[in-house]
Design an enzyme around this catalytic site. Sequence first.
Site, mmCIF file in Angstrom:
data_model
loop_
_atom_site.group_PDB
_atom_site.id
_atom_site.type_symbol
_atom_site.label_atom_id
_atom_site.label_comp_id
_atom_site.label_asym_id
_atom_site.label_seq_id
_atom_site.Cartn_x
_atom_site.Cartn_y
_atom_site.Cartn_z
ATOM 1 N N CYS A 108 0.887 -1.167 0.000
ATOM 2 C CA CYS A 108 0.000 0.000 0.000
ATOM 3 C C CYS A 108 0.917 1.207 0.000
ATOM 4 O O CYS A 108 1.532 1.521 1.008
ATOM 5 C CB CYS A 108 -0.912 0.035 1.223
ATOM 6 S SG CYS A 108 -1.848 1.586 1.336
ATOM 7 N N CYS A 111 -0.789 4.294 2.379
ATOM 8 C CA CYS A 111 -0.611 4.265 3.840
ATOM 9 C C CYS A 111 -0.344 2.848 4.290
ATOM 10 O O CYS A 111 0.805 2.413 4.340
ATOM 11 C CB CYS A 111 -1.791 4.892 4.568
ATOM 12 S SG CYS A 111 -3.414 4.297 4.065
ATOM 13 N N SER A 112 -1.387 2.094 4.599
ATOM 14 C CA SER A 112 -1.176 0.758 5.151
ATOM 15 C C SER A 112 -2.391 -0.132 4.930
ATOM 16 O O SER A 112 -2.695 -0.981 5.742
ATOM 17 C CB SER A 112 -0.869 0.872 6.643
ATOM 18 O OG SER A 112 -1.811 1.735 7.261
ATOM 19 N N CYS A 113 -3.126 0.085 3.820
ATOM 20 C CA CYS A 113 -4.304 -0.720 3.525
ATOM 21 C C CYS A 113 -3.892 -2.188 3.418
ATOM 22 O O CYS A 113 -2.886 -2.509 2.786
ATOM 23 C CB CYS A 113 -4.963 -0.240 2.236
ATOM 24 S SG CYS A 113 -5.459 1.494 2.334
#
Lengths: 206, 120
Positions: A108, A111-113
């Site tokens: 991702c 961000c941090s999906c």
Amino acid sequence: MSHDHDHHHHDNELDPMAARVRALETILTQKGLIDPAAIDVIVETYETKVGPRNGAKVVAKAWSDPDFAGWLQRDATEAIASLGFTGRQGEHMQAVFNTADTHNLVVCTLCSCYPWTVLGLPPVWYKAPPYRSRAVIDPRGVLAEFGLALPEETKIRVWDSTAELRYLVVPMRPKDTEALDEEALATLVTRDSMIGTGLALEPGAR
Amino acid sequence: MSPPEIVEPLPMPGGDAPVFAEPWQAQAFAMVVALHERGLFSWGEWAETLSAELKKPDAAQDGSDYYVHWLRALEVLITKKGVAGQPDVDAVAAAWQRAAHATPHGKPILLENDPVHGRE
């Protein structure tokens, strides 16, 4: 004076981050926006209940059951939900299958999906800037750092997760596993193999 | 000759850490999930806000400050939604710290233990 050395500091300390979190919890609770009991349930769920064992069951079923594998390819969200793995950040799933020609890698960059329902919460490296920037630019170099050297001719396909769509890598079934049932197969499926930074384990490797 | 490339090493490739390093991280995580479920913001809005925080130049390369940014993003979003401003959060956080100091070790820290509580 004489009792100075007897004086113990028994005060509690809250570090600044802990104090800010408590402040937000107080404010949000007072405004009726959150319920502290519900917060505890969410924490417990992600600390103990949701994790990569869920994804491993999905992969093991896909390896053993061609109909399920087909379903997973066509509609990953529904196929995964049929095993009881539904909920937050798993609403729109896509399964990407490794083949002899193509290896899939998930990142991702935003961000941090991450697909929480099947993998739990992401590891630290997945959320850190080097992986997020380098996975796209130099996937082969990143994989090498994970100890994964793919043949030159293997194509690497990088999938960039979003808030709307999450990916699950279905690693290739290791050889000499024909005799294994789904439960035994699931133990070969590592978290990293479902992100694409690893391969499924060979039998006997664990 | 190409210029030397600066490559940031990946933090602990393949490493396994606990889901949350400290309890406050778990609480911060859960508050965002709860507020999203309540409809205060969409997950797209959250991802965008978090991304803006994570892309700030002071973000640690090893990802160790991830939840610091997570919390900051939450504060940004609740300010934007008019729920509470920075000064409100600062004031209540200070009250919690005073309460902690005033609470004997081993006893639960309650906001009522703040010596200034109720006098403001």
